[in-house]
Write a protein that holds these residues in place. Structure first.
Motif, PDB file in Angstrom:
ATOM      1  N   CYS A   5       0.848  -1.192   0.000  1.00 15.78           N
ATOM      2  CA  CYS A   5       0.000   0.000   0.000  1.00 15.78           C
ATOM      3  C   CYS A   5       0.888   1.248   0.000  1.00 15.78           C
ATOM      4  CB  CYS A   5      -0.911   0.002   1.223  1.00 15.78           C
ATOM      5  SG  CYS A   5      -1.836   1.533   1.402  1.00 15.78           S
ATOM      6  N   ASN A   7       0.346   4.070   1.153  1.00 17.19           N
ATOM      7  CA  ASN A   7       0.250   4.757   2.444  1.00 17.19           C
ATOM      8  C   ASN A   7       0.860   3.945   3.580  1.00 17.19           C
ATOM      9  OD1 ASN A   7      -1.148   6.992   1.447  1.00 17.19           O
ATOM     10  ND2 ASN A   7      -3.133   6.028   1.745  1.00 17.19           N
ATOM     11  N   CYS A   8       0.537   2.658   3.637  1.00 15.54           N
ATOM     12  CA  CYS A   8       0.815   1.855   4.832  1.00 15.54           C
ATOM     13  C   CYS A   8       2.036   0.968   4.720  1.00 15.54           C
ATOM     14  CB  CYS A   8      -0.392   0.972   5.145  1.00 15.54           C
ATOM     15  SG  CYS A   8      -1.922   1.885   5.289  1.00 15.54           S
ATOM     16  N   HIS A  57      -8.222  -0.750   0.650  1.00 15.75           N
ATOM     17  CA  HIS A  57      -7.485  -1.107   1.869  1.00 15.75           C
ATOM     18  C   HIS A  57      -8.411  -0.936   3.073  1.00 15.75           C
ATOM     19  CE1 HIS A  57      -3.447  -1.055   4.229  1.00 15.75           C
ATOM     20  NE2 HIS A  57      -4.183  -2.125   4.446  1.00 15.75           N
ATOM     21  N   CYS A  61      -5.736   1.848   5.687  1.00 17.78           N
ATOM     22  CA  CYS A  61      -5.921   3.305   5.542  1.00 17.78           C
ATOM     23  C   CYS A  61      -7.201   3.666   4.801  1.00 17.78           C
ATOM     24  CB  CYS A  61      -4.727   3.899   4.810  1.00 17.78           C
ATOM     25  SG  CYS A  61      -4.590   3.340   3.097  1.00 17.78           S
TER      26      CYS A  61
END
Ligand SMILES: [Zn+2]
Lengths: 87, 173
Positions: A5, A7-8, A57, A61
């Protein structure tokens, strides 16, 4: 299977919800005609190999991602925020 | 007029101690989600800095009262209002607990599919992830403590999962 991901970071597949072909990001114009809209709404290829799908996700997030992967090798090549994908 | 009794999300369920680990409830005075509109992130961060002493931290991080809470959204511990963002009072929507004690990572390792060991997950680090089947926000608050936030309606499930894992770890001695 793990998805990276943006973001994560790299996360387990169980954190993600699968939506389907990323073709839904390419909405035809209102006057594109019945064939284009039929394709957009209903017709999907079912490839053995490279696919480009929308994943959510959900257990993370909560961003929508476009994931490129291979259904034969289970390799995941890339994950991009759907909002950053060129349309 | 009816006099209503306010209950916290984990009322009657905590504190809980098994072995070296204790779970206690954290009751924030208020929780406010802040989702900056396009192009307003910097201004929102500055406004928050002036109001609560911390701006918007990076992804997967907490800074003071402000915690990254997912794609494009931050959760502020406290009641705030700022311009240029979708601001929502979420005070009663979340159950927040602290889990603390020597070996707390061993308990969470049974439930959370993210590496939470101190060498990689440091104080102020945030993980939006899962705990068993629950969506949670995990924050490291100290050398042997984490804060876990889940939906209020799931508080009993969260505590059940934690309790089973705590018993399992304690039984191994
Ligand atoms: Zn994510």
């Amino acid at each position: 299977m793990r998805i990276d991901c943006p973001n994560c970071g790299e996360r387990d597949r169980r954190e993600f919800y699968y939506q389907g072909d990323a073709v839904v990001l390419n909405r035809p114009s209102e006057d594109a005609g019945a064939q284009a809209w039929d394709d957009y709404l209903h017709n999907r290829a079912n490839p053995a190999g490279e696919t480009r799908d929308l994943w959510f996700h959900e257990g993370g997030c909560r961003a929508w991602l476009v994931v490129e992967r291979n259904t034969m090798t289970h390799a995941v090549h890339a994950a991009t925020l759907a909002e950053k994908v060129k349309r | 007029m009816a006099s209503l009794i306010a209950l916290t999300p984990c009322a009657g369920l905590l504190p809980l101690t098994i072995g070296a680990i204790t779970v206690t409830e954290v009751v924030p005075q208020a929780l406010t989600s802040v989702a900056p509109f396009k192009g307003h992130k910097k201004a929102v961060s500055e406004a928050l800095k002036a109001k609560v002493g911390a701006g918007l931290p990076a992804l997967n991080r907490r800074s003071g009262a402000v915690t990254w809470f997912g794609h494009g959204v931050w959760m502020v511990a406290g009641a705030v209002s700022v311009e240029g963002a979708a601001v929502t009072d979420q005070s009663d929507a979340w159950a927040v607990v602290e889990i603390k004690g020597a070996g707390v990572e061993d308990v969470l390792a049974r439930l959370v599919p993210v590496d939470l060991r101190a060498s990689v997950f440091k104080k102020g680090h945030v993980a939006k992830t899962m705990l068993a089947h629950l969506s949670v926000t995990v924050v490291r608050t100290g050398a042997d403590s984490f804060e876990i936030t889940t939906m209020r309606s799931m508080s009993k499930t969260l505590l059940h999962d934690l309790e089973v894992a705590m018993r399992g770890v304690a039984a191994r001695g």
